[in-house]
Write a protein that holds these residues in place. Sequence first.
Motif, PDB file in Angstrom:
ATOM      1  N   ALA A 469       0.821  -1.212   0.000  1.00 40.73           N
ATOM      2  CA  ALA A 469       0.000   0.000   0.000  1.00 40.73           C
ATOM      3  C   ALA A 469       0.856   1.264   0.000  1.00 40.73           C
ATOM      4  O   ALA A 469       0.568   2.227  -0.727  1.00 40.73           O
ATOM      5  CB  ALA A 469      -0.926  -0.004   1.220  1.00 40.73           C
ATOM      6  N   ALA A 470       1.935   1.261   0.796  1.00 39.85           N
ATOM      7  CA  ALA A 470       2.821   2.429   0.848  1.00 39.85           C
ATOM      8  C   ALA A 470       3.461   2.693  -0.505  1.00 39.85           C
ATOM      9  O   ALA A 470       3.598   3.852  -0.933  1.00 39.85           O
ATOM     10  CB  ALA A 470       3.900   2.216   1.914  1.00 39.85           C
ATOM     11  N   GLN A 471       3.854   1.632  -1.204  1.00 42.85           N
ATOM     12  CA  GLN A 471       4.483   1.805  -2.512  1.00 42.85           C
ATOM     13  C   GLN A 471       3.474   2.250  -3.566  1.00 42.85           C
ATOM     14  O   GLN A 471       3.809   3.028  -4.465  1.00 42.85           O
ATOM     15  CB  GLN A 471       5.166   0.504  -2.937  1.00 42.85           C
ATOM     16  CG  GLN A 471       6.267   0.037  -2.010  1.00 42.85           C
ATOM     17  CD  GLN A 471       7.247   1.148  -1.665  1.00 42.85           C
ATOM     18  OE1 GLN A 471       7.672   1.920  -2.521  1.00 42.85           O
ATOM     19  NE2 GLN A 471       7.604   1.236  -0.383  1.00 42.85           N
ATOM     20  N   VAL A 472       2.243   1.772  -3.463  1.00 48.72           N
ATOM     21  CA  VAL A 472       1.200   2.221  -4.396  1.00 48.72           C
ATOM     22  C   VAL A 472       0.953   3.718  -4.223  1.00 48.72           C
ATOM     23  O   VAL A 472       0.841   4.467  -5.208  1.00 48.72           O
ATOM     24  CB  VAL A 472      -0.099   1.422  -4.171  1.00 48.72           C
ATOM     25  CG1 VAL A 472      -1.258   2.053  -4.950  1.00 48.72           C
ATOM     26  CG2 VAL A 472       0.084  -0.027  -4.595  1.00 48.72           C
ATOM     27  N   ILE A 473       0.873   4.174  -2.967  1.00 49.15           N
ATOM     28  CA  ILE A 473       0.666   5.600  -2.696  1.00 49.15           C
ATOM     29  C   ILE A 473       1.834   6.433  -3.235  1.00 49.15           C
ATOM     30  O   ILE A 473       1.638   7.468  -3.887  1.00 49.15           O
ATOM     31  CB  ILE A 473       0.489   5.831  -1.185  1.00 49.15           C
ATOM     32  CG1 ILE A 473      -0.804   5.189  -0.701  1.00 49.15           C
ATOM     33  CG2 ILE A 473       0.513   7.321  -0.861  1.00 49.15           C
ATOM     34  CD1 ILE A 473      -0.963   5.195   0.805  1.00 49.15           C
ATOM     35  N   SER A 474       3.052   5.987  -2.978  1.00 50.79           N
ATOM     36  CA  SER A 474       4.241   6.719  -3.448  1.00 50.79           C
ATOM     37  C   SER A 474       4.283   6.764  -4.967  1.00 50.79           C
ATOM     38  O   SER A 474       4.584   7.805  -5.570  1.00 50.79           O
ATOM     39  CB  SER A 474       5.507   6.057  -2.904  1.00 50.79           C
ATOM     40  OG  SER A 474       5.539   6.090  -1.494  1.00 50.79           O
ATOM     41  N   ALA A 475       3.990   5.638  -5.612  1.00 50.63           N
ATOM     42  CA  ALA A 475       4.015   5.592  -7.080  1.00 50.63           C
ATOM     43  C   ALA A 475       2.942   6.506  -7.665  1.00 50.63           C
ATOM     44  O   ALA A 475       3.184   7.203  -8.666  1.00 50.63           O
ATOM     45  CB  ALA A 475       3.815   4.154  -7.555  1.00 50.63           C
ATOM     46  N   ALA A 476       1.747   6.523  -7.052  1.00 47.73           N
ATOM     47  CA  ALA A 476       0.679   7.384  -7.551  1.00 47.73           C
ATOM     48  C   ALA A 476       1.065   8.857  -7.447  1.00 47.73           C
ATOM     49  O   ALA A 476       0.825   9.648  -8.368  1.00 47.73           O
ATOM     50  CB  ALA A 476      -0.607   7.112  -6.767  1.00 47.73           C
TER      51      ALA A 476
END
Length: 494
Positions: A469-476
């Motif tokens: 989830a943290a990586q999805v947020i950062s990528a977005a």
Amino acid sequence: MTHRHPIPLPAIVRPDHRGRTHPDPRADPPTQAFDPANARTVRIPVVVPDTVRIATVHNGGRIAAAEGSGPPGPDTGLHDGLALSVSSLIGSAAGFISWLIAARIMPTADVGNAQLVVSAFMLVGGVSQLNLGVGLMRWVPNAGQGTSRLVRRSLLLMMPLSGAIGLVYALITPRLAAIAAGPDGPFALGLLVFGLACTGWVVFIVHDFLLVALGKPWWTAWRNGLFAVVRLGLLLALGGVLTLGEFGVVLSWVAPIVVWIALGTVVIGVLSRRATARATTDRTPCRADIIGFLAPTAVSQAAISLLYNQIPVLVNVRFGPEVGIVFFIAWQAVMVIDLAAVYFMDSMSVSVGREPHRINELAAAARRRLMIIFLPALALGAALARPLLMIFGAEYAAAENVLRLLLLGLAFRLVVAHELGVRQAIGWGIGFARLQLTSSVLVLLVAIVVPVTGGGVSALMPVAIGYVAAQVISAAAVLLFPARRRADLEVRSP
């Protein structure tokens, strides 16, 4: 397990598995530091074939002009970089072998307790370095009569700082001192051992950079190779033959670190005094230049140290040593790939330095290559998760789904790695540090707030899901606000 860069403003660096950062030895320091209070014009070194040009960058990142600064001096970057790379590979191999041996000869809980101490003192040493290792590589070769003074003051800054942070860290996490004290050892002894480990590790890291700066790059490979041999021998003797367990693992690190920094400090002292004696001028950087270089780069280095070392420490403390060491092994496998992806993006700095007007095209090409190379590797790692972890034992293989989730999160992390490479290439040092810090803090929050539920390795699944989830947020966030859009580089021939 546990350490370059052509044209960042200031130079951007990253630690490898041991907390050490590798600069591009060819990098020149910026001629003018970024001043947030008067952000009108910034000058950054742009590397092009056979020359170095200083580009004047105005608000918004537009390159307005470039002026020649003459040809560069003799290029020793190949030998320096190769020596540091070999040294890093030796450390990586030794780290993998040491944890594999420990997993095979000790109970899981003992290995987990030892990992907690090792990860903690590497974290403290990496943060306390303040990126002075890279700074010394930039400043020492030209320091002249100020060489010895610069080296001495840098070490006298880092050593007390790392020792003090280490003591506070151990007081906050008493398990560190209890493990470091050994069976039935007094708590004060544990504090002393852990403090020595923190102080020694930061010096151990910086000695490699100093050897390169003082013209002895290949000594780094020899010292790290010998260190690895001695450490592995002590691990077998103390952990296997004498069955000291977790305390044996800690001693196998701390004892050679203390010896190596004692001998290394004598060698560095002799080399720096010789350089001082040969010089006729004093060209040490002023305090403002030192602070201007260290401030943002120390933040980015601390962020990476937190990501690589603090996460497994938190999991170990919250979930226990048996679960913590299983997570640590899976985490290290993911971080090795993460580090490789970040290093892959380094080449973009050279490409943009040669053709800054092609930033959008070069960024798109780098992203395409990054995904083509690393996404299949992540898929292969997910498919082979169980047999890879079985190398360490059945207890570790139970984390196969945790490893698969972490690899899924790393697929989104590739977007962040690409953006970090772009920000480095356009010389946006503050933006680089901010993104690295933000993405690391998100993962830290996951490790802190995820509830400890259930027992065994299954308790790690929420942590792995949180990482995704943290990586999805950062990528977005990166896709919405890419650095190259902000830079909007326009180049005119000088």
